[in-house]
Motif scaffolding. Structure first.
Motif, PDB file in Angstrom:
ATOM      1  N   ILE A  56       0.839  -1.193   0.000  1.00 47.26           N
ATOM      2  CA  ILE A  56       0.000   0.000   0.000  1.00 47.26           C
ATOM      3  C   ILE A  56       0.879   1.251   0.000  1.00 47.26           C
ATOM      4  CG2 ILE A  56      -1.714   1.316   1.294  1.00 47.26           C
ATOM      5  CD1 ILE A  56      -2.722  -1.331   2.428  1.00 47.26           C
ATOM      6  N   TYR A 125       1.503   2.318   5.309  1.00 45.34           N
ATOM      7  CA  TYR A 125       2.103   1.939   4.028  1.00 45.34           C
ATOM      8  C   TYR A 125       2.934   0.662   4.145  1.00 45.34           C
ATOM      9  CZ  TYR A 125       0.817   6.814   3.796  1.00 45.34           C
ATOM     10  OH  TYR A 125       0.116   7.981   3.913  1.00 45.34           O
ATOM     11  N   SER A 127       3.185  -3.635   3.513  1.00 47.23           N
ATOM     12  CA  SER A 127       2.418  -4.882   3.389  1.00 47.23           C
ATOM     13  C   SER A 127       2.527  -5.690   4.666  1.00 47.23           C
ATOM     14  CB  SER A 127       2.958  -5.700   2.212  1.00 47.23           C
ATOM     15  OG  SER A 127       2.299  -6.936   2.108  1.00 47.23           O
TER      16      SER A 127
END
Length: 228
Positions: A56, A125, A127
């Motif tokens: 992300i 942010y 994973s």
């Protein structure tokens, strides 16, 4: 999951287990850390993709984005993410306190040096989670509270075995993950860490790794189905 190298910044909230001499957890979330994390994730997108992870990033950011673009995107999202962190912190603190006896029993079974305290960095942010020796754990905030709690356990195991086992015997990434998954499914964690969460069950491991691993409660591990 991955070993990622962030630095420790200020803004800590310490959670101490009810168990004497148990591991302590310090909660961290701040803008400077988030900007640094987003830049690193953008730069490591190829690694994430190669290893099957979805990472992300801030809205509108890609591997081609400049440092200034990443900084502005993180700043735009930070206020809302800070609210999420405060709620997650409260819920995770409850779970750490509630399950302190089982956690201490599990971590005490490792015959390696263990950190006296863990620096938990919560981020929007990346994973899942990550770690950096000797005492840093990174946790994705978009997961459920249970997933976040289990990620903390999972990444703490990474910290404990990374240098004396993984690095020493040059164990590849997915076999390393298999070892950590097997350890986290120890019956010592029954009721607090869900079963059947092996990430890549096609990547079996050598019995030699189990034998070399200094964990004095191997009787609580179900490793046989995952041996080569």
């Amino acid at each position: 999951m991955e070993n990622i190298g962030n630095e420790i910044f200020t803004g800590k909230v310490e959670v101490i287990s009810e168990v004497k001499n148990a591991m302590k957890y310090n909660f961290n979330h701040n803008l400077e850390t988030e900007i640094k994390q987003a830049k690193e994730v953008a730069g490591d997108l190829d690694w994430y993709k190669e290893n099957g992870y979805e990472a992300i990033l801030p809205v509108g950011i890609s591997r081609e984005s400049s440092d200034e673009e990443i900084k502005k995107a993180v700043e735009k999202e930070f206020s809302e993410n800070e609210k999420n962190f405060e709620e997650i912190q409260r819920e995770v603190q409850k779970l750490l306190s509630k399950h302190s006896l089982k956690l201490d029993s599990f971590f005490s079974a490792f015959e390696y040096e263990t950190p006296k305290s863990i620096q938990l960095f919560f981020t929007a942010y990346g994973s899942g989670g990550g770690y950096d020796l000797p005492d840093k754990v990174f946790v994705l905030m978009s997961d459920s509270i249970q997933d976040i709690f289990e990620t903390i356990i999972h990444e703490t195991v990474h910290l404990i075995i990374e240098k004396p086992l993984i690095t020493k015997y040059n164990i590849p990434h997915w076999q390393k993950e298999m070892l950590v998954d097997i350890l986290c499914e120890s019956s010592l964690l029954d009721g607090i860490y869900r079963k059947n969460q092996i990430q890549n069950d096609s990547e079996h491991i050598s019995l030699d790794y189990i034998e070399k691993m200094k964990f004095n409660r191997k009787d609580t591990l179900n490793y046989k189905p995952f041996l080569k």
